[in-house]
Design an enzyme around this catalytic site. Structure first.
Site, PDB file in Angstrom:
ATOM      1  CD  GLU A 321      -2.530  -1.686   0.017  1.00  0.00           C
ATOM      2  OE1 GLU A 321      -2.741  -0.851  -0.889  1.00  0.00           O
ATOM      3  OE2 GLU A 321      -2.841  -2.892  -0.109  1.00  0.00           O
ATOM      4  CE1 TYR A 400      -2.991  -6.358  -6.121  1.00  0.00           C
ATOM      5  CE2 TYR A 400      -4.597  -7.251  -7.654  1.00  0.00           C
ATOM      6  CZ  TYR A 400      -4.293  -6.419  -6.596  1.00  0.00           C
ATOM      7  OH  TYR A 400      -5.260  -5.656  -6.018  1.00  0.00           O
TER       8      TYR A 400
HETATM    9  N1  BES Z   1      -5.833  -1.331  -4.505  1.00  0.00           N
HETATM   10  C1  BES Z   1      -5.873  -2.641  -3.959  1.00  0.00           C
HETATM   11  C2  BES Z   1      -7.223  -3.018  -3.406  1.00  0.00           C
HETATM   12  C3  BES Z   1      -8.336  -3.038  -4.426  1.00  0.00           C
HETATM   13  C4  BES Z   1      -8.164  -3.674  -5.650  1.00  0.00           C
HETATM   14  C5  BES Z   1      -9.543  -2.455  -4.134  1.00  0.00           C
HETATM   15  C6  BES Z   1      -9.199  -3.673  -6.568  1.00  0.00           C
HETATM   16  C7  BES Z   1     -10.570  -2.447  -5.057  1.00  0.00           C
HETATM   17  C8  BES Z   1     -10.402  -3.067  -6.282  1.00  0.00           C
HETATM   18  C9  BES Z   1      -4.819  -2.830  -2.872  1.00  0.00           C
HETATM   19  O1  BES Z   1      -3.662  -2.112  -3.088  1.00  0.00           O
HETATM   20  C10 BES Z   1      -4.447  -4.290  -2.842  1.00  0.00           C
HETATM   21  O2  BES Z   1      -4.001  -4.765  -3.842  1.00  0.00           O
HETATM   22  N2  BES Z   1      -4.623  -4.960  -1.724  1.00  0.00           N
HETATM   23  C11 BES Z   1      -4.317  -6.374  -1.577  1.00  0.00           C
HETATM   24  C12 BES Z   1      -3.000  -6.600  -0.880  1.00  0.00           C
HETATM   25  C13 BES Z   1      -1.819  -6.712  -1.766  1.00  0.00           C
HETATM   26  C14 BES Z   1      -0.576  -7.076  -0.956  1.00  0.00           C
HETATM   27  C15 BES Z   1      -1.976  -7.687  -2.898  1.00  0.00           C
HETATM   28  C16 BES Z   1      -5.415  -6.987  -0.722  1.00  0.00           C
HETATM   29  O3  BES Z   1      -6.363  -6.281  -0.393  1.00  0.00           O
HETATM   30  O4  BES Z   1      -5.332  -8.154  -0.388  1.00  0.00           O
HETATM   31 ZN    ZN Z   2      -2.573  -2.740  -4.756  1.00  0.00          ZN
END
Ligand code: BES
Ligand code: ZN
Length: 622
Positions: A321, A400
């Site tokens: 984040e 990702y």
């Molecule tokens: N921006 C994302 C969360 C998100 C993605 C919200 C798509 C709405 C739609 C956040 O940065 C994220 O990727 N969080 C991951 C953790 C990360 C280490 C992969 C999570 O929430 O698990």
């Molecule tokens: Zn993210």
């Protein structure tokens, strides 16, 4: 002042160049820098664009609505006669401009997108004030009952990404449009409001109806999805001089401890990619129904309490984040089809931060787990959903893991120093601007490839961006740390005992590997053996518990029903919740009955985003 050599986005535009039409000087031409049309937004920002939003809202916990006004400052082409906003289920009372009353219409409502709010503007219109309320079921907002919080007080939070902020703010809800904002938020007495902005009144001020007013200011231009708010009984702890933790009082010390590496993370990220441009960086630990692991709201990451493992083992989410402060919040995907520019770059930077803080082994284990997950996803999905551009579902591992693998591959080919130099200059060159996939590739070719045909051939750039699956130059992350895990699995499957000795000494990643690599079909006796040896039903690590429950429930293992129920009743993180219900539903009558019984109790505790996902799993086709 940012000087761009070339307007990268211009190529993708249908509308003619706007700079020539803009009324006055550089300022207004810049205000309408051309944007691609976003299929997820009704806005037509090339004609008229919001520049600043001023919110004056009261949080009404009894009715579960925000009520008040939004005043939008706009820039428009001289010939523009209307401005189009996104609005989802907003109850609009009136719309006026700085010139007085104006006419407006709400178009046809669509389930996902809401409706276009079209407002007539004449020349000379600079601000538009909309008096409105959000709907009680607004998709961004979760209004928690006292029983759902640690403090026993009410709580509210928003989740903007991807297109949910239109359910509580009338705005141009497309990531290409950047706005500054300020807000005055009235919260009930005893509660504190925080936002993704600078806090001007930490204690609040007496306000109408016995509540307290909190004022905020976000001077950097951000995409609308990054406006965020939370209201609850909140306490703050400093962790170093510009980072800190917010949480309910009984959680805040644990949060500050778990995340006390934040100052180091910040130093590592700044050394790599340049100054952190947002002032403070705090993490707000939300009540357990927060639907994500983390959300990169500027200045104030929102996080799930399931990160509080006690041993910092899940801190990669905080690194992730924080990394969005460069990839995503500073340089932003122009439309959601370019989402890998946010999530893939961020996952790569997450790896780099974790490597510095926790070592190469930690990072390679994390990457190896992600590699296994992306292989599984590519194997089970249609090729179309495995392209980086338009990866589709934002929750998928493609944006990702494939995105991060792309940058790891670049790094292997051109070297780490060159990769770092490029990324740093890229974030500087496009700071506070949107970026498209085509624009990124053009920039990369301009600054790195520079016509080197051999390098071009080795990189496979277009294949990475536009083709399904993993290109031939992708390499599996290597770690010898999982060798012992494989040995233990082999010994156990050959009839040996589940040995507590190595397990006790394993990290979270080795434990996850073990549970993920055990054969999927196990007998109740085998599940009993690992459950007893490792205390799996009682583990406090949410990632380990999740992997265990996935395995146990998929085998109809009755003793896992109670911990599954406890877990699903105690948190609402979509990444854990949705797959567990899917596994139960796949388990015949036993699993289906269990899923329905748990969900009957849990549904009311989940965020609308998660309710939607689980509803679709339990009642497909409805
Ligand atoms: N921006 C994302 C969360 C998100 C993605 C919200 C798509 C709405 C739609 C956040 O940065 C994220 O990727 N969080 C991951 C953790 C990360 C280490 C992969 C999570 O929430 O698990
Ligand atoms: Zn993210």
């Amino acid at each position: 002042m940012i000087i761009r050599r070339r307007t990268l986005l211009a190529a993708t535009l249908a509308t003619p160049a706007l700079a020539a039409c803009a009324s006055t000087a550089a300022e207004s031409a810049d205000a309408l820098a051309p944007l691609p049309q976003d299929p997820d937004s009704y806005a037509r920002p090339n004609e008229a664009r919001v520049r600043h939003i001023s919110l004056d809202l009261t949080a009404d916990f009894e009715r579960k609505v925000f009520a008040g006004s939004a005043t939008l400052s706009i820039a428009a082409r001289p010939d523009a006669r209307e401005i189009v906003l996104d609005a989802h289920s907003l109850n609009i009372a009136s719309v006026r401009t700085n010139l007085g009353e104006t006419s407006w219409t709400l178009g046809e409502h669509q389930d996902r997108y809401g409706a276009p709010l079209t407002i007539a503007i004449a020349s000379g219109v600079e601000t538009i004030t909309i008096d409105y309320e959000s709907a009680p079921g607004a998709g961004s907002l979760q209004w928690l009952e006292p029983a759902q919080t640690a403090s026993g007080k009410q709580f509210l939070f928003s989740q903007g990404q991807a297109i949910l902020n239109r359910t509580w703010i009338p705005l141009q809800d497309t990531p290409g449009v950047r706005i500054t904002y300020d807000a005055r938020i009235v919260a009930p007495a005893g509660l504190t409001a925080v936002m993704s902005a600078e806090m001007l009144t930490p204690q609040g001020e007496p306000a109408e109806g016995g509540g307290r007013a909190f004022r905020f200011r976000m001077p950097q231009a951000i995409p609308g999805y990054l406006i965020a708010i939370a209201i609850g009984e909140l306490a703050h702890r400093d962790v170093g001089n510009r980072t800190g933790a917010w949480a309910e009082p009984s959680v805040v010390d644990a949060a500050a401890q778990e995340f006390d590496d934040m100052p180091r993370m910040m130093r590592v990220a700044e050394a790599l990619y340049g100054d952190y441009r947002w002032g403070r960086y705090d993490v707000l630990v939300l009540p357990p129904s927060f639907p994500y692991g983390g959300m990169e709201n500027p200045r104030l990451t929102f996080a799930t309490p399931t990160l509080l493992a006690g041993d910092k083992s899940l801190n990669n989410v905080i690194a992730h984040e924080l990394a969005h402060s460069w990839s995503g919040n500073l340089v932003t995907n122009a439309v959601w089809a370019d989402g890998w520019l946010n999530e893939g770059f961020t996952s790569y930077i997450e790896d780099r931060i974790c490597e510095e803080l926790y070592g190469v082994d930690y990072t390679m284990m994390a990457r190896a787990l992600a590699w296994a997950a992306i292989q599984a996803e590519i194997a089970k999905n249609t090729p179309d959903t495995t392209r980086l551009y338009a990866a589709g579902d934002t929750g998928s591992a493609v944006a990702y893991t494939k995105g991060a693998l792309f940058l790891h591959t670049v790094e292997r080919i051109i070297g780490r120093a060159r990769t770092d130099r490029f990324l740093r200059s890229y974030f500087d060159r496009y700071a506070f601007q949107p970026m498209t996939t085509a624009g990124f590739l053009e920039d990369f070719r301009d600054h790195v490839v520079r016509g080197d045909a051999d390098l071009e051939a080795r990189l496979l750039l277009d294949e990475w961006a536009y083709e399904p699956g993993l290109p031939a130059n992708a390499q599996e992350p290597q770690t010898d740390r999982f060798a012992e895990v494989e040995t233990e699995i082999g010994a156990f499957m050959a009839g040996g005992a589940a040995s507590a000795a190595p397990w006790e000494n394993w990290t979270t990643f080795e434990r996850q590997r073990y549970l993920q690599r055990l054969p999927r079909d196990l007998s109740a006796a085998q599940l009993d053996a690992v459950n007893t040896a490792f205390g799996l039903n009682e583990t406090g690590n949410a990632e380990v518990l999740f992997d265990w429950l996935q395995l146990a429930l998929a085998n109809g293992y009755e003793p896992a029903a109670a911990p599954a129920e406890r877990f699903l009743m105690s948190m609402g993180r979509g990444k854990f919740v949705a797959p567990l219900y899917r596994t139960m539903i796949g388990q015949g009558a036993w699993g289906q009955a269990l899923a329905r019984r748990i969900y009957a109790g849990a549904r009311a505790t989940y965020h609308p985003i998660v309710v939607r996902r689980v509803d679709a799993i339990l009642n497909p086709g409805e």
